[in-house]
Motif scaffolding. Structure first.
Motif, PDB file in Angstrom:
ATOM      1  N   MET A 189     -26.102  68.091   5.354  1.00 49.82           N
ATOM      2  CA  MET A 189     -26.601  66.900   4.591  1.00 49.82           C
ATOM      3  C   MET A 189     -25.622  66.000   4.176  1.00 49.82           C
ATOM      4  SD  MET A 189     -27.054  65.470   1.191  1.00 49.82           S
ATOM      5  CE  MET A 189     -26.861  66.206  -0.146  1.00 49.82           C
ATOM      6  N   PHE A 190     -24.154  66.562   3.723  1.00 47.41           N
ATOM      7  CA  PHE A 190     -23.369  65.254   3.464  1.00 47.41           C
ATOM      8  C   PHE A 190     -22.745  64.766   4.814  1.00 47.41           C
ATOM      9  CE2 PHE A 190     -23.383  66.582  -0.541  1.00 47.41           C
ATOM     10  CZ  PHE A 190     -22.075  66.025  -1.417  1.00 47.41           C
ATOM     11  N   LYS A 191     -22.989  65.212   6.174  1.00 48.31           N
ATOM     12  CA  LYS A 191     -22.488  64.481   7.334  1.00 48.31           C
ATOM     13  C   LYS A 191     -23.623  63.417   7.379  1.00 48.31           C
ATOM     14  CE  LYS A 191     -19.987  64.952  10.111  1.00 48.31           C
ATOM     15  NZ  LYS A 191     -18.688  64.441  10.133  1.00 48.31           N
ATOM     16  N   ALA A 192     -25.027  63.749   7.131  1.00 46.66           N
ATOM     17  CA  ALA A 192     -25.999  62.760   7.348  1.00 46.66           C
ATOM     18  C   ALA A 192     -25.911  61.815   6.517  1.00 46.66           C
ATOM     19  CB  ALA A 192     -27.497  63.472   7.437  1.00 46.66           C
ATOM     20  N   LEU A 193     -25.319  61.909   5.093  1.00 45.92           N
ATOM     21  CA  LEU A 193     -25.173  60.896   4.170  1.00 45.92           C
ATOM     22  C   LEU A 193     -24.296  60.089   4.567  1.00 45.92           C
ATOM     23  CD1 LEU A 193     -26.010  59.867   1.456  1.00 45.92           C
ATOM     24  CD2 LEU A 193     -24.517  61.510   0.475  1.00 45.92           C
ATOM     25  N   GLN A 194     -23.358  60.448   5.085  1.00 43.51           N
ATOM     26  CA  GLN A 194     -21.905  59.983   5.583  1.00 43.51           C
ATOM     27  C   GLN A 194     -22.459  58.982   6.669  1.00 43.51           C
ATOM     28  OE1 GLN A 194     -19.420  61.629   8.108  1.00 43.51           O
ATOM     29  NE2 GLN A 194     -17.571  60.451   7.713  1.00 43.51           N
ATOM     30  N   GLU A 195     -23.344  59.404   7.486  1.00 41.76           N
ATOM     31  CA  GLU A 195     -23.820  58.452   8.792  1.00 41.76           C
ATOM     32  C   GLU A 195     -24.803  57.420   7.912  1.00 41.76           C
ATOM     33  OE1 GLU A 195     -25.516  59.567  12.970  1.00 41.76           O
ATOM     34  OE2 GLU A 195     -24.723  61.186  11.689  1.00 41.76           O
ATOM     35  N   TYR A 196     -25.727  57.941   7.123  1.00 43.69           N
ATOM     36  CA  TYR A 196     -26.448  57.033   6.476  1.00 43.69           C
ATOM     37  C   TYR A 196     -25.828  55.554   5.984  1.00 43.69           C
ATOM     38  CZ  TYR A 196     -29.605  55.032   2.914  1.00 43.69           C
ATOM     39  OH  TYR A 196     -30.758  54.115   2.271  1.00 43.69           O
ATOM     40  N   LEU A 197     -24.615  56.083   5.142  1.00 48.72           N
ATOM     41  CA  LEU A 197     -23.947  55.112   4.541  1.00 48.72           C
ATOM     42  C   LEU A 197     -23.012  54.248   5.570  1.00 48.72           C
ATOM     43  CD1 LEU A 197     -23.113  56.926   1.494  1.00 48.72           C
ATOM     44  CD2 LEU A 197     -24.735  54.962   1.321  1.00 48.72           C
ATOM     45  N   GLY A 198     -22.315  55.047   6.581  1.00 49.58           N
ATOM     46  CA  GLY A 198     -21.582  54.444   7.470  1.00 49.58           C
ATOM     47  C   GLY A 198     -20.099  54.195   6.885  1.00 49.58           C
ATOM     48  N   VAL A 199     -19.856  55.129   5.812  1.00 48.94           N
ATOM     49  CA  VAL A 199     -18.392  54.942   5.306  1.00 48.94           C
ATOM     50  C   VAL A 199     -18.008  56.400   4.693  1.00 48.94           C
ATOM     51  CG1 VAL A 199     -18.737  52.636   4.352  1.00 48.94           C
ATOM     52  CG2 VAL A 199     -19.402  54.330   2.970  1.00 48.94           C
ATOM     53  N   GLY A 200     -16.888  56.400   4.348  1.00 49.31           N
ATOM     54  CA  GLY A 200     -16.359  57.730   3.902  1.00 49.31           C
ATOM     55  C   GLY A 200     -15.918  58.834   4.950  1.00 49.31           C
ATOM     56  N   ARG A 201     -15.380  59.679   4.399  1.00 48.01           N
ATOM     57  CA  ARG A 201     -15.156  61.017   5.260  1.00 48.01           C
ATOM     58  C   ARG A 201     -15.902  62.412   4.592  1.00 48.01           C
ATOM     59  NH1 ARG A 201     -10.551  59.285   2.568  1.00 48.01           N
ATOM     60  NH2 ARG A 201      -9.295  60.910   1.708  1.00 48.01           N
ATOM     61  N   VAL A 202     -16.178  63.123   5.358  1.00 53.20           N
ATOM     62  CA  VAL A 202     -16.558  64.449   4.562  1.00 53.20           C
ATOM     63  C   VAL A 202     -15.392  65.574   4.746  1.00 53.20           C
ATOM     64  CG1 VAL A 202     -18.212  66.395   5.051  1.00 53.20           C
ATOM     65  CG2 VAL A 202     -18.986  63.905   5.465  1.00 53.20           C
ATOM     66  N   GLN A 203     -14.925  66.001   3.489  1.00 51.55           N
ATOM     67  CA  GLN A 203     -14.101  67.068   3.571  1.00 51.55           C
ATOM     68  C   GLN A 203     -14.510  68.321   3.103  1.00 51.55           C
ATOM     69  OE1 GLN A 203     -11.260  65.400   0.955  1.00 51.55           O
ATOM     70  NE2 GLN A 203     -10.184  64.369   2.399  1.00 51.55           N
ATOM     71  N   THR A 204     -13.903  69.744   3.502  1.00 51.96           N
ATOM     72  CA  THR A 204     -14.473  70.969   3.095  1.00 51.96           C
ATOM     73  C   THR A 204     -13.380  71.793   2.402  1.00 51.96           C
ATOM     74  OG1 THR A 204     -14.453  71.993   5.052  1.00 51.96           O
ATOM     75  CG2 THR A 204     -16.724  70.945   4.513  1.00 51.96           C
ATOM     76  N   ASN A 205     -13.762  72.747   1.491  1.00 54.43           N
ATOM     77  CA  ASN A 205     -12.675  73.681   1.554  1.00 54.43           C
ATOM     78  C   ASN A 205     -13.427  75.004   1.212  1.00 54.43           C
ATOM     79  OD1 ASN A 205     -14.175  73.874  -1.004  1.00 54.43           O
ATOM     80  ND2 ASN A 205     -12.553  72.664  -2.239  1.00 54.43           N
ATOM     81  N   ARG A 206     -12.861  76.076   0.677  1.00 52.60           N
ATOM     82  CA  ARG A 206     -13.717  77.300   0.691  1.00 52.60           C
ATOM     83  C   ARG A 206     -14.923  77.439   0.165  1.00 52.60           C
ATOM     84  NH1 ARG A 206     -11.238  82.733  -1.985  1.00 52.60           N
ATOM     85  NH2 ARG A 206     -12.770  84.541  -1.572  1.00 52.60           N
TER      86      ARG A 206
END
Length: 337
Positions: free
Chosen positions: A58-75
């Motif tokens: 969902m976050f990857k899709a939201l990033q694509e929707y907005l066209g900005v930012g980067r998605v990061q993950t931790n544990r």
């Protein structure tokens, strides 16, 4: 592009939903980084949105929707980080200027917005501009920030190393609080996505199942939770020890007659959609059939036991709970007691 994204992933993003999501789940931060050359301190405005790692797609899709930012993950978590001043000013600020935040988050956003615009206009490239941004940043998130006068003084001393006569009496103009405006269903959908929950509780001392729908916000935004009481015409607001407040509906009839008709056709983007569907089914079943019979009790347990955090917070296992209230031990003759 955005239309195709929603069709392919079944995510439904709108700007009003985004405002609600940021209201509940977003954090506006202005950090300060050391610089070797020029002005020794550089401000860095950041918008973070964080959820459980299960929401990565969902976050990857939201990033694509907005066209900005980067998605990061931790544990455990996934975070959408937007730290480019250009992206914040040209994409995020126009959205939040039109689809406004409410409560204390509105004040925080207005300060953050001012910092972003100052940096967009290169004011941070002067000592005076950086000083103003520093003062503004220390007024943000005052109830929850770990910043102190001591940490502020460290930054001021770095600026004074370039100009010992730097003024220290600058008092920024701060936005005033505003009354909450009527909330849209899309904004509420975002609020619930951010920090709402649908819970089924199983007592172990007696045969009782409880249901509750909650939304949690920082205590400074408690007025927004009172607006939810008006919107759904039910529920209560409670202050919590964790500097937060909770809106809660725990009356089954209220959920069936007042909340469910409003949320029935809402489609959440997160795992809360699954939780909502299970929660609604359990509430309807209890409303219609109850759970006095072993068959009804087991139906509800099978449906809802693992729905939140894979039952990690349950005090007993599913089988242990069923053994408490449903006797399934075989008799010596092969039958059931």
């Amino acid at each position: 592009m955005h239309f195709l994204l929603r069709i392919m992933t079944n995510f439904n993003f709108t700007n009003d939903w985004l405002a609600g999501f940021i209201e509940a789940d977003g954090s506006f931060v202005v950090s300060f980084e050391d610089k070797a050359n020029g002005i020794p301190v550089r401000p860095r405005p950041i918008l973070n949105l964080t959820q459980s790692k299960v929401e990565y797609e969902m976050f990857k899709a939201l990033q694509e929707y907005l066209g900005v930012g980067r998605v990061q993950t931790n544990r455990d978590n996934v975070t959408l980080v937007i730290s480019s001043t250009k992206e914040l000013v040209e994409v995020i600020i126009p959205i939040l200027d039109k689809y406004t935040l409410q409560g204390n988050k509105f004040i925080t956003y207005q300060i953050f917005r001012q910092v972003c615009l100052m940096m967009y206009n290169k004011e941070h490239l002067t000592l005076e501009g950086t000083l103003k941004i520093l003062e503004l940043a220390y007024f943000m998130n005052k109830d929850t920030s770990l910043r102190t006068e001591e940490t502020k003084e460290v930054l001021l001393n770095k600026l004074r190393s370039k100009n010992s006569s730097l003024p220290t009496n600058y008092k920024p103009e701060l936005p005033e609080a505003r009354e909450s405006s009527p909330m849209s269903l899309e904004f509420i959908r975002g609020l619930v996505e951010g920090d709402g929950s649908f819970n089924i509780g199983f007592r172990t001392d007696r045969r009782r199942i409880s249901v509750n729908f909650t939304v949690v916000l920082e205590l400074a935004s408690i007025s927004l939770l009172h607006e939810l009481v008006k919107y759904f015409n039910c529920g209560n607001v409670y202050t919590l020890k964790s500097n937060a407040a909770r809106y809660q509906v725990q009356n089954l009839d209220d959920f069936i007659t007042k909340v469910l008709p409003i949320l029935r056709d809402v489609k959440f983007n997160t795992i809360k959609q699954t939780h909502f569907e299970i929660f609604a089914q359990v509430c309807q079943h209890i409303h219609t059939n109850g759970y006095k019979t072993d068959k009804d009790l087991k139906f509800i347990v099978d449906l809802a036991w693992d729905m939140n955090n894979n039952a990690k917070r349950r005090r007993v296992t599913k089988d242990e709970y069923l053994d408490l209230f449903i006797n399934t031990s075989p008799t010596p003759f092969g039958g059931c007691k």
